[in-house]
Structure formats: structure tokens, C-alpha cells
Design an enzyme around this catalytic site. Structure first.
Site, PDB file in Angstrom:
ATOM      1  N   GLY A  27      42.739  42.027  38.211  1.00  0.00           N
ATOM      2  CA  GLY A  27      43.334  40.714  38.369  1.00  0.00           C
ATOM      3  C   GLY A  27      42.648  39.798  39.349  1.00  0.00           C
ATOM      4  O   GLY A  27      43.129  38.683  39.582  1.00  0.00           O
ATOM      5  N   ASP A  52      37.416  46.447  29.183  1.00  0.00           N
ATOM      6  CA  ASP A  52      37.727  45.509  30.258  1.00  0.00           C
ATOM      7  C   ASP A  52      37.147  46.026  31.569  1.00  0.00           C
ATOM      8  O   ASP A  52      36.830  47.222  31.693  1.00  0.00           O
ATOM      9  CB  ASP A  52      39.251  45.343  30.370  1.00  0.00           C
ATOM     10  CG  ASP A  52      39.654  44.036  31.037  1.00  0.00           C
ATOM     11  OD1 ASP A  52      38.782  43.344  31.600  1.00  0.00           O
ATOM     12  OD2 ASP A  52      40.854  43.704  31.006  1.00  0.00           O
ATOM     13  N   GLU A 108      45.608  40.817  30.207  1.00  0.00           N
ATOM     14  CA  GLU A 108      44.836  42.074  30.191  1.00  0.00           C
ATOM     15  C   GLU A 108      45.768  43.267  30.045  1.00  0.00           C
ATOM     16  O   GLU A 108      45.482  44.206  29.300  1.00  0.00           O
ATOM     17  CB  GLU A 108      44.015  42.204  31.480  1.00  0.00           C
ATOM     18  CG  GLU A 108      42.868  41.218  31.563  1.00  0.00           C
ATOM     19  CD  GLU A 108      42.143  41.251  32.901  1.00  0.00           C
ATOM     20  OE1 GLU A 108      40.975  40.854  32.932  1.00  0.00           O
ATOM     21  OE2 GLU A 108      42.747  41.664  33.911  1.00  0.00           O
TER      22      GLU A 108
HETATM   23  C1  A5P Z   1      40.164  39.752  35.617  1.00  0.00           C
HETATM   24  O1  A5P Z   1      41.451  39.267  35.831  1.00  0.00           O
HETATM   25  C2  A5P Z   1      39.993  41.075  36.280  1.00  0.00           C
HETATM   26  O2  A5P Z   1      40.962  42.015  35.969  1.00  0.00           O
HETATM   27  C3  A5P Z   1      38.613  41.623  36.050  1.00  0.00           C
HETATM   28  O3  A5P Z   1      38.568  42.508  34.975  1.00  0.00           O
HETATM   29  C4  A5P Z   1      38.201  42.307  37.285  1.00  0.00           C
HETATM   30  O4  A5P Z   1      38.403  41.400  38.349  1.00  0.00           O
HETATM   31  C5  A5P Z   1      36.737  42.766  37.257  1.00  0.00           C
HETATM   32  O5  A5P Z   1      35.898  41.660  37.246  1.00  0.00           O
HETATM   33  P1  A5P Z   1      34.334  41.822  37.476  1.00  0.00           P
HETATM   34  O6  A5P Z   1      33.831  42.631  36.348  1.00  0.00           O
HETATM   35  O7  A5P Z   1      33.822  40.409  37.451  1.00  0.00           O
HETATM   36  O8  A5P Z   1      34.158  42.472  38.789  1.00  0.00           O
END
Ligand code: A5P
Length: 234
Positions: free
Chosen positions: A99, A85, A107
């Protein structure tokens, strides 16, 4: 997306995808970097890798389906081998803020259910103190929004309900998000307890003690892997 940042994200995502092994149940993260990891996983699957995935959002479910990654559920597999993630911020202890994409609750469920959580980021996400560049998202049940905003304001956390135009955003779980502009957080564990104590808060974007390793894309295709127990020097 900035081309250089995109290349850093892709390099980290491709390295993380090499950690998947035949037969694994994978947690599939959300966001632009996690999406690049899905693309890399799908490429490995075309070369014979056999894995199944549990998506952390409807957006990821759609992408995984398009890429031909077989999906299962927590009912089939209550524990996972590996979740890959992204993150909005990573501190030297590998604690996170997540988030910005609104998927923090699922997540965190997958992260907590996984034997390993591998975070993929470009080096712009590295911070000395959580909260120094990103807002901290707090997911709340819709009925409780006004009273939770009140509590957060009283606590000095500068809460702003997340909206698109005039409309409050709604998560995949039917909840709203409040972005807290905390500034650098002095004690993330104390803030975790404080937020959890507010009735109506479902969860928040502090991911503390969950990360197994962070895979960081720097410039010129340089990728650094920081395992837990080997704190970052940034
Ligand atoms: C999603 O809710 C987030 O936790 C993403 O994992 C986080 O914002 C990272 O996103 P990017 O990879 O697009 O920066």
C-alpha cells in the site's frame, strides 16, 4: 531508481510473468515492480500469449492500456486465475505489508479473488517482522478521518495522514490513507482484527495468508521462488 535494485525487480518480474498461461484472467498489481511484470507480460503477448487483465489502480489501467494488454472487469470475471503484484515487506510466512502506492484496497480485492497471488520483490523487501521498515497504510472514508486517527493514536500506532504537500492524498476509491508507524508488529492477526473493528476503516495494508508464492530478485540475476508452505529463511 537504484540500478541494481531495478535489475533485481526486473529479474523477479520477468520470472513471475512466465507463470501466465493462455486464456488466463490476470490481476495486475500496482507499483514499480508490478509495472515491470506488466512490461514482461506484454512482451510475451507479442510472442502469442493470450491473456486478459484486471488492473488494481488507475495507474496500472493506463500502463496496461499503453502496453496493449486487454482489460476486463470483475463484472466479467469475478474470479481470477493469477494476480502478480509487488509488496513493501514480506515476512518468512509470506505475509505482507502493501500500500505504499496507495492501491491497497483494490489490490486486496484482486488478491482475495485470485486462485493464486504471486508477489514480486527485490530482496530489500524481506523482513523478519512486518512493520520493521515500512509504515502500515490504513484506508479510511474521508468523513471518519479525525476519529480514526484518534483511535489509532490511542492504540499507540503513531498515525500520520498521508499528504502531498498540504493536501491529503485521495485513493482511486475516493478515500484517504493514514500511515501507521507501528515498528515490528508482534501479532499481525490481532492487529488486523483491531483495525477492522474501527468504524470508518475500509481496509489496511496487512495481507495475511493470501500469498501463494513470492518471487525474489537477488543480486547478479539470481531469482528465488518461495511457494507457500515453504517458509522463507530470512
Ligand atoms: C501499491 O499500493 C503497493 O502495494 C505496491 O505494490 C508496493 O508499494 C510495492 O511497490 P514497489 O514495487 O514500487 O516497491
Amino acid at each position: 531508481m537504484n540500478g541494481d535494485i531495478d535489475a533485481r525487480k526486473r529479474a523477479a518480474a520477468e520470472r513471475a510473468a512466465t507463470l501466465a498461461e493462455d486464456g488466463m484472467v490476470l490481476g495486475l498489481g500496482t507499483g514499480s515492480t508490478a509495472a515491470l511484470a506488466l512490461v514482461a507480460l506484454a512482451a510475451r503477448m507479442r510472442d502469442g500469449l493470450r491473456v486478459v487483465g484486471i488492473p488494481s489502480s488507475r495507474a496500472t489501467e493506463m500502463l496496461a492500456t499503453q502496453l496493449g494488454i486487454p482489460l476486463v472487469t470483475l463484472a466479467d470475471h469475478p474470479t481470477l486465475d493469477l494476480t502478480i503484484d509487488g509488496a513493501d515487506e514480506v515476512d518468512p510466512a509470506l505475509d505482507l505489508i502493501k500500500g505504499a502506492g496507495g492501491a491497497l484496497l483494490r489490490e486486496k480485492v484482486l488478491a482475495a479473488a485470485s486462485r493464486r497471488l504471486v508477489i514480486v520483490v527485490d530482496d530489500s523487501k524481506l523482513v523478519r517482522h512486518l512493520g520493521q521498515r515500512s509504515a502500515l497504510p490504513v484506508e479510511v472514508v474521508p468523513f471518519a478521518l479525525p476519529t480514526v486517527v484518534h483511535h489509532l493514536r490511542e492504540a499507540g500506532l503513531r498515525p500520520v495522514p498521508r499528504q502531498i504537500g498540504e493536501t491529503l492524498t485521495v485513493t482511486d476509491n475516493g478515500n484517504h490513507i493514514i500511515d501507521c508507524h507501528t515498528g515490528p508488529i508482534a501479532d499481525a492477526r490481532a492487529l488486523d482484527r483491531q483495525l477492522r473493528a474501527i468504524t470508518g476503516v475500509v481496509d489496511h495494508g496487512l495481507f495475511l495468508g493470501l500469498t501463494s508464492a513470492v518471487v525474489i530478485g537477488h543480486g547478479q540475476d539470481r531469482v528465488v521462488v518461495h511457494p507457500r508452505g515453504e517458509p522463507g529463511t530470512w
